[in-house]
Write a protein that holds these residues in place. Structure first.
Motif, PDB file in Angstrom:
ATOM      1  N   CYS A 130      -0.113   3.323   3.715  1.00 40.40           N
ATOM      2  CA  CYS A 130       0.286   2.785   5.029  1.00 40.40           C
ATOM      3  C   CYS A 130       1.436   1.790   4.938  1.00 40.40           C
ATOM      4  O   CYS A 130       1.919   1.312   5.956  1.00 40.40           O
ATOM      5  CB  CYS A 130      -0.926   2.163   5.721  1.00 40.40           C
ATOM      6  N   CYS A 153      -4.352  -0.298  -0.041  1.00 40.82           N
ATOM      7  CA  CYS A 153      -5.044  -1.407   0.611  1.00 40.82           C
ATOM      8  C   CYS A 153      -6.513  -1.012   0.791  1.00 40.82           C
ATOM      9  O   CYS A 153      -6.887   0.143   0.598  1.00 40.82           O
ATOM     10  CB  CYS A 153      -4.391  -1.742   1.945  1.00 40.82           C
ATOM     11  N   CYS A 181      -7.158   2.010   3.239  1.00 42.09           N
ATOM     12  CA  CYS A 181      -6.767   3.330   2.740  1.00 42.09           C
ATOM     13  C   CYS A 181      -7.641   3.761   1.559  1.00 42.09           C
ATOM     14  O   CYS A 181      -7.875   4.936   1.334  1.00 42.09           O
ATOM     15  CB  CYS A 181      -5.308   3.318   2.333  1.00 42.09           C
ATOM     16  N   CYS A 236       0.838  -1.199   0.000  1.00 39.87           N
ATOM     17  CA  CYS A 236       0.000   0.000   0.000  1.00 39.87           C
ATOM     18  C   CYS A 236       0.873   1.248   0.000  1.00 39.87           C
ATOM     19  O   CYS A 236       1.822   1.349   0.773  1.00 39.87           O
ATOM     20  CB  CYS A 236      -0.906  -0.018   1.227  1.00 39.87           C
TER      21      CYS A 236
HETATM   22 ZN   LIG Z   1      -3.041   1.154   3.297  1.00 39.98          ZN
END
Ligand SMILES: [Zn+2]
Length: 113
Positions: free
Chosen positions: A87, A105, A108, A84
């Motif tokens: 994050c 992801c 997010c 991701c």
């Molecule tokens: Zn993420």
């Protein structure tokens, strides 16, 4: 890394195919073929302008998608595919299965910021 080399190779194949598809579509849009066949001869100027507007929109969407696909392919080469961008955690495999060009992801993607 939860992604096996086999799985990454599979995604790479899918992404390369998608890249070729999108590139072909962009080329078609560029030449004005295959889109909006219903031009009304009665009001040509307006329709033509609208037509171009639509095509620009379609082209923009395709180009954005192409960028995304190319970025995913670059990540495969650099070994950071499946991570991701926000994050830095692993992107859920089921998300990659649906959209191999994903850069975020689930969490997010649903909660930007
Ligand atoms: Zn993420």
């Amino acid at each position: 890394m939860h992604l096996t080399n086999e799985k990454i190779a599979e995604f790479k194949r899918i992404l390369e195919e998608e890249r070729d598809n999108i590139a072909a579509q962009i080329q078609r849009v560029g030449t004005g073929m295959d889109f909006g066949n219903d031009i009304d001869a009665g009001d040509e100027e307006t329709d033509e302008a609208e037509e171009i507007g639509n095509m620009e929109g379609v082209k923009f969407v395709l180009e954005e998608k192409l960028k995304s696909v190319n970025r995913a392919l670059e990540k495969i080469d650099s070994g950071s595919y499946g991570m991701c961008e926000t994050c830095k955690k692993e992107i859920e495999p089921e998300l990659l299965n649906i959209a191999p060009e994903s850069h975020l992801c689930k969490n997010c993607k649903q909660h930007p910021d």
